[in-house]
Design an enzyme around this catalytic site. Structure first.
Site, mmCIF file in Angstrom:
data_model
loop_
_atom_site.group_PDB
_atom_site.id
_atom_site.type_symbol
_atom_site.label_atom_id
_atom_site.label_comp_id
_atom_site.label_asym_id
_atom_site.label_seq_id
_atom_site.Cartn_x
_atom_site.Cartn_y
_atom_site.Cartn_z
ATOM 1 N N SER A 149 6.870 5.457 5.015
ATOM 2 C CA SER A 149 7.010 5.545 3.386
ATOM 3 C C SER A 149 8.240 5.267 3.088
ATOM 4 C CB SER A 149 6.751 6.902 3.141
ATOM 5 O OG SER A 149 6.876 7.081 1.543
ATOM 6 N N TYR A 162 8.917 16.185 4.379
ATOM 7 C CA TYR A 162 8.106 14.828 4.324
ATOM 8 C C TYR A 162 9.238 13.627 4.440
ATOM 9 C CZ TYR A 162 5.109 11.185 2.485
ATOM 10 O OH TYR A 162 4.373 10.033 2.189
HETATM 11 N N1 LIG Z 1 0.273 7.191 -1.607
HETATM 12 C C1 LIG Z 1 1.676 6.767 -1.484
HETATM 13 O O1 LIG Z 1 2.222 6.611 -2.606
HETATM 14 C C2 LIG Z 1 2.042 6.825 -0.484
HETATM 15 C C3 LIG Z 1 3.350 6.199 -0.203
HETATM 16 C C4 LIG Z 1 3.997 5.840 1.081
HETATM 17 C C5 LIG Z 1 3.398 6.496 2.177
HETATM 18 N N2 LIG Z 1 2.121 7.087 2.173
HETATM 19 C C6 LIG Z 1 1.469 7.325 3.178
HETATM 20 O O2 LIG Z 1 0.244 7.047 3.522
HETATM 21 C C7 LIG Z 1 -0.644 7.723 4.137
HETATM 22 C C8 LIG Z 1 -1.927 7.753 3.440
HETATM 23 O O3 LIG Z 1 -1.667 8.480 2.305
HETATM 24 P P1 LIG Z 1 -2.456 8.480 0.779
HETATM 25 O O4 LIG Z 1 -1.796 8.217 -0.396
HETATM 26 O O5 LIG Z 1 -3.751 7.666 1.237
HETATM 27 O O6 LIG Z 1 -2.901 10.172 1.053
HETATM 28 P P2 LIG Z 1 -4.471 10.900 0.617
HETATM 29 O O7 LIG Z 1 -5.244 10.101 -0.630
HETATM 30 O O8 LIG Z 1 -3.896 12.180 0.106
HETATM 31 O O9 LIG Z 1 -5.309 10.920 1.738
HETATM 32 C C9 LIG Z 1 -4.820 11.366 3.096
HETATM 33 C C10 LIG Z 1 -5.800 11.252 4.156
HETATM 34 O O10 LIG Z 1 -5.263 11.857 5.430
HETATM 35 C C11 LIG Z 1 -6.143 12.859 5.943
HETATM 36 N N3 LIG Z 1 -5.301 13.886 6.736
HETATM 37 C C12 LIG Z 1 -4.571 14.758 6.098
HETATM 38 N N4 LIG Z 1 -4.278 15.617 6.842
HETATM 39 C C13 LIG Z 1 -4.833 15.170 8.167
HETATM 40 C C14 LIG Z 1 -4.663 15.764 9.490
HETATM 41 N N5 LIG Z 1 -4.080 16.859 9.776
HETATM 42 N N6 LIG Z 1 -5.600 15.142 10.022
HETATM 43 C C15 LIG Z 1 -6.354 14.141 9.913
HETATM 44 N N7 LIG Z 1 -6.309 13.760 8.805
HETATM 45 C C16 LIG Z 1 -5.568 14.183 7.663
HETATM 46 C C17 LIG Z 1 -7.178 13.095 4.688
HETATM 47 O O11 LIG Z 1 -8.072 13.461 5.309
HETATM 48 P P3 LIG Z 1 -9.268 14.628 4.965
HETATM 49 O O12 LIG Z 1 -9.308 14.430 3.067
HETATM 50 O O13 LIG Z 1 -10.634 14.119 5.508
HETATM 51 O O14 LIG Z 1 -8.762 16.001 4.901
HETATM 52 C C18 LIG Z 1 -7.089 11.934 4.094
HETATM 53 O O15 LIG Z 1 -7.946 10.907 4.528
HETATM 54 C C19 LIG Z 1 0.081 8.897 4.377
HETATM 55 O O16 LIG Z 1 0.584 8.963 5.693
HETATM 56 C C20 LIG Z 1 1.281 8.900 3.328
HETATM 57 O O17 LIG Z 1 2.362 9.720 3.735
HETATM 58 C C21 LIG Z 1 1.477 7.188 0.810
#
Ligand SMILES: NC(=O)c1ccc[n+]([C@@H]2O[C@H](COP(=O)([O-])OP(=O)(O)OC[C@H]3O[C@@H](n4cnc5c(N)ncnc54)[C@H](OP(=O)(O)O)[C@@H]3O)[C@@H](O)[C@H]2O)c1
Length: 258
Positions: A149, A162
């Site tokens: 991130s 985080y």
């Molecule tokens: N959105 C942003 O702006 C952003 C920016 C930079 C980086 N990121 C990174 O990108 C990645 C995905 O983010 P996102 O925005 O798609 O998040 P999200 O919409 O909140 O989705 C999170 C996903 O991670 C899964 N998850 C959470 N805890 C878990 C665990 N302990 N074991 C297995 N699966 C787990 C959830 O599964 P369930 O729902 O099945 O529990 C869900 O599929 C993350 O690493 C986040 O830090 C996001």
């Protein structure tokens, strides 16, 4: 053993992980769709891939728990007989987004277990399998992609755990890339900016305003598909002499400007 390359994508039931799973399936990968709680979401991803003629299986598990990590790799191997690509995407934001002075050890432990420790030990387990598969001639090379991130270097004092865990993913990527090059495994860090997903939904208004004011040179929200394209590209044969790299998917946010 299936003929297609196989990818295990963590956190693929929603958001960025879902888009990565669908993009990789389009590129010809068989997919192990990991989820923790969102069974329905994972089943939908599997269904969508199967309906398009691809191969996918949902694998439940918490990346923070050793037994679950082992089970998800075991199930991937049982179903497809191989693992060519691991995408460490699963992640959580800091629970409650508490100010640095109020931050708790419980939050720290949960965020680190999920976002950093889980990712490292899953990479270790997957790498061991890839080494064996390569030695047996079953696959020719392996790839590990870690989703970090912009919080790896941009401070948010209400998400200290985080940010520090995400910063750790860069060193983790370098460590893995350095050790695993001789094993024919390449490792990359994908560094997303502000991406529209459930994670950022609670702060939509804040980011709408910042983006309109020029937070990044490309003035729009990133989409999960933007991240997915970058993951699929580094996993392809497009960068055969590169490893350990950070690929920014952030609309240019990382450029320091005056
Ligand atoms: N959105 C942003 O702006 C952003 C920016 C930079 C980086 N990121 C990174 O990108 C990645 C995905 O983010 P996102 O925005 O798609 O998040 P999200 O919409 O909140 O989705 C999170 C996903 O991670 C899964 N998850 C959470 N805890 C878990 C665990 N302990 N074991 C297995 N699966 C787990 C959830 O599964 P369930 O729902 O099945 O529990 C869900 O599929 C993350 O690493 C986040 O830090 C996001």
């Amino acid at each position: 053993m299936i003929e297609q390359p196989t990818a295990l994508v963590t956190g693929a039931s929603r958001g960025i992980g879902r888009a990565i799973a669908l993009e990789l399936a389009t590129q010809g990968y068989a997919i192990a769709v990991n989820y923790m709680r969102s069974r329905k979401g994972a089943d939908e991803v599997v269904q969508q891939i199967s309906a398009a003629g691809g191969h996918a299986v949902a694998v439940q598990g918490d990346v923070g728990r050793r037994e679950d990590r082992d089970a998800m790799v075991d199930q991937t191997l049982e179903r497809f007989g191989r693992i060519d690509l691991l995408v460490n995407n699963a992640g959580i934001t800091s629970p409650g987004r508490k100010d640095l002075l109020e931050a708790t050890e419980d939050s720290w432990d949960l965020v680190f277990d999920t976002n950093l420790k889980g990712a490292f030990f899953l990479a270790q387990r997957a790498a061991r399998e890839m080494v064996s598969l390569i030695a047996a001639g079953s696959i020719s090379r392996g790839t590990i992609v870690n989703v970090s991130s912009i919080s790896a270097y941009a401070v948010s004092t209400n998400r200290v755990d985080y940010c520090i865990a995400k910063a750790g993913l860069q060193m983790m990527t370098w460590q893995l890339a350095s050790r695993l090059a001789e094993e024919k495994i390449r490792v990359y860090e994908i560094c997303p900016g502000v991406i529209a997903s459930d994670m950022t939904a609670p702060v939509t208004e804040k980011y709408d305003k910042l983006i309109a004011e020029g937070l990044s040179p490309i003035r729009r929200w990133g989409q999960p598909e933007d991240v997915a394209k970058a993951v699929a590209t580094v996993a392809s044969d497009a960068f055969p002499f590169s490893t350990g790299d950070r690929i920014n998917v952030d609309g240019g946010f990382h450029i320091r400007r005056l």
